[in-house]
Design a protein around this motif. Structure first.
Motif, mmCIF file in Angstrom:
data_model
loop_
_atom_site.group_PDB
_atom_site.id
_atom_site.type_symbol
_atom_site.label_atom_id
_atom_site.label_comp_id
_atom_site.label_asym_id
_atom_site.label_seq_id
_atom_site.Cartn_x
_atom_site.Cartn_y
_atom_site.Cartn_z
ATOM 1 N N LEU A 18 0.828 -1.201 0.000
ATOM 2 C CA LEU A 18 0.000 0.000 0.000
ATOM 3 C C LEU A 18 0.863 1.252 0.000
ATOM 4 O O LEU A 18 0.524 2.266 -0.600
ATOM 5 C CB LEU A 18 -0.917 0.014 1.229
ATOM 6 N N GLN A 49 -4.475 2.914 5.479
ATOM 7 C CA GLN A 49 -5.023 2.313 4.268
ATOM 8 C C GLN A 49 -5.524 0.895 4.542
ATOM 9 O O GLN A 49 -6.596 0.503 4.065
ATOM 10 C CB GLN A 49 -3.971 2.290 3.159
ATOM 11 N N SER A 53 -9.363 -0.402 4.323
ATOM 12 C CA SER A 53 -9.631 -1.525 3.416
ATOM 13 C C SER A 53 -10.369 -2.644 4.134
ATOM 14 O O SER A 53 -11.316 -3.225 3.600
ATOM 15 C CB SER A 53 -8.318 -2.039 2.828
ATOM 16 N N THR A 61 -7.584 5.766 -0.709
ATOM 17 C CA THR A 61 -6.457 5.984 -1.613
ATOM 18 C C THR A 61 -5.305 6.622 -0.852
ATOM 19 O O THR A 61 -5.490 7.260 0.191
ATOM 20 C CB THR A 61 -6.857 6.893 -2.780
ATOM 21 N N ARG A 62 -4.124 6.493 -1.384
ATOM 22 C CA ARG A 62 -2.941 7.029 -0.711
ATOM 23 C C ARG A 62 -3.068 8.539 -0.479
ATOM 24 O O ARG A 62 -2.827 9.025 0.629
ATOM 25 C CB ARG A 62 -1.690 6.709 -1.522
ATOM 26 N N ASP A 63 -3.444 9.282 -1.533
ATOM 27 C CA ASP A 63 -3.551 10.734 -1.400
ATOM 28 C C ASP A 63 -4.600 11.121 -0.365
ATOM 29 O O ASP A 63 -4.387 12.034 0.446
ATOM 30 C CB ASP A 63 -3.898 11.368 -2.752
ATOM 31 N N ALA A 182 -11.761 -4.262 -5.752
ATOM 32 C CA ALA A 182 -11.191 -3.441 -6.823
ATOM 33 C C ALA A 182 -11.887 -3.724 -8.149
ATOM 34 O O ALA A 182 -12.200 -2.802 -8.916
ATOM 35 C CB ALA A 182 -9.693 -3.687 -6.929
ATOM 36 N N GLU A 185 -15.366 -2.160 -8.143
ATOM 37 C CA GLU A 185 -15.318 -0.707 -8.287
ATOM 38 C C GLU A 185 -15.084 -0.306 -9.742
ATOM 39 O O GLU A 185 -15.634 0.696 -10.219
ATOM 40 C CB GLU A 185 -14.239 -0.129 -7.374
#
Length: 406
Positions: A18, A49, A53, A61-63, A182, A185
């Motif tokens: 991640l 993260q 999850s 998301t990372r950002d 994932a 989505e």
């Protein structure tokens, strides 16, 4: 019964994947962003993260996680400046409240997190900052939360106006256990580009898990106030033919297409509480579990009958609650909005898709007490006002902060 699927080696190792780093101590604790004198590390980003999850929560998301952690550092710094400390009892209560949402005792919930790679300290820090910030905002702005009778009257009036709206929707709810999240989505993003009712209906027949799939996901007319509060403003922003953004649900993703909208002169029924029962069948959406649900549906006429079915089984197999509509989990609220008392939905799962939820509506209690309605309106206005103060306060902290990306 675990609330998480056995995630396997890939998920256990996701602290490295991640964050895009290795599992070396140096890589884990590399700075991602410096907030005044505090550092957000790769370890913190990976932990958050993974936590989101596991809960199938949005914002993973990372950002998005980095932005959230920057905000938490700013909150924690302001809490420290104010000299505010949580009592052990307060922290214990907050952890219990969070764990209650999953139906697990606090220690069992934390054990499940640890088994799947989320450290106890990461979860406790997340909860403690949130609780202390809430206390700080309450102490700082609480005196400004006097709500006038005129404001309550306006709020009740706007609610009544919304009650005169009904909508014609089509729905798609796609099962999304963690290992398929994932992929689902991606499918949901594709469905969101549907250009017609026929195209959306074709997607519903192909992907939806609800009872409406054979009808192309089409629902009958529904009062707007019968739908979950989070969905109402989304629908009011759509034009006929438009599709909502994908809505994350536990173990699923939902999309709705607005087919039509009308104002009506008939007042919409308001409910004080919704009584429902959820009976859990092992096997998720397997053929055996769905067959067991079909047999059960033929054997029970109302919620009381489920007590006989659950006799001799662990207590968590059957849950029955009567709660205000606003307190219902979003996916359960969506399904119950389509049911009459005694009717059943088998569209939902829990435990990462491993348990099929046999959901039955037991009844609804009408809201007839005007004083209760005014109290609820005042409480909603206070919450809205203090959230506005909190957002403005945090925005000012951000504007004054030194935030550096190494």
């Amino acid at each position: 019964m675990s609330i998480f699927t056995r995630l396997g080696t890939a998920m256990v190792l996701s602290l490295s994947t991640l964050s895009g780093g290795s599992l070396s101590a140096q890589g884990l604790f590399d700075p991602v962003v410096i907030v005044n004198d505090d550092v957000v590390t790769e370890y913190e980003v990976g932990q958050r993260q993974l936590f989101l999850s596991l809960l199938n929560a949005p914002g993973g998301t990372r950002d998005a996680v980095i932005e959230t952690l920057v905000d938490e550092k700013l909150r924690a710094q302001e809490i420290e400046r104010a000299g505010l400390e949580l009592t052990p009892e307060g922290l214990e209560t907050g952890i219990a409240e969070f764990a209650q949402r999953t139906g697990l005792p606090p220690e069992e919930f934390i054990a499940q997190l640890e088994q799947n790679g989320v450290e106890r300290e990461s979860f406790v820090s997340f909860v403690s900052v949130g609780l202390a910030w809430r206390e700080l905002i309450g102490a700082r702005f609480g005196r400004r939360l006097q709500i006038s009778d005129e404001e309550i009257d306006r709020a009740l009036g706007s609610s009544a106006g919304a009650g005169g709206i009904r909508v014609l929707l089509s729905e798609i709810i796609i099962p999304a256990p963690p290992e398929r999240r994932a992929q689902v989505e991606e499918i949901a993003q594709l469905i969101g580009t549907a250009q017609s009712q026929a195209e959306f209906s074709n997607y519903a027949r192909q992907y939806s898990a609800t009872a409406t799939r054979d009808a192309g996901g089409q629902l009958p007319w529904q009062a707007l106030t019968d739908l979950p509060p989070v969905l109402r403003p989304l629908l009011l922003s759509l034009a006929p033919g438009d599709v909502t953004e994908p809505l994350p649900l536990p173990d699923a993703v939902a999309l709705f297409q607005l087919r039509d909208i009308q104002e009506t002169s008939a007042p919409s029924q308001q409910f004080a509480s919704v009584d429902y029962a959820a009976y859990y069948i092992p096997g998720g959406r397997s053929a055996a579990a769905l067959s067991a649900a079909a047999r059960l549906r033929s054997e029970v006429d109302d919620c009381d009958d489920l007590y006989g079915t659950a006799k001799g089984q662990p207590p968590e197999v059957l849950v029955r609650e009567a709660v205000p509509p606003a307190n219902l989990p979003q996916d359960i609220a969506l399904e119950l909005s389509k049911l009459d008392p005694g009717e059943v939905s088998t569209a939902l799962t829990r435990s990462g898709g491993q348990s099929l939820m046999f959901l039955m509506l037991c009844g609804r209690t009408a809201a007839v007490n005007e004083d209760v309605a005014r109290e609820e309106a005042a409480a909603a206005l206070r919450t809205q006002t203090i959230n506005t103060y909190a957002e403005s306060y945090l925005a000012q902290l951000r504007a004054d902060a030194r935030i550096v990306t190494p």
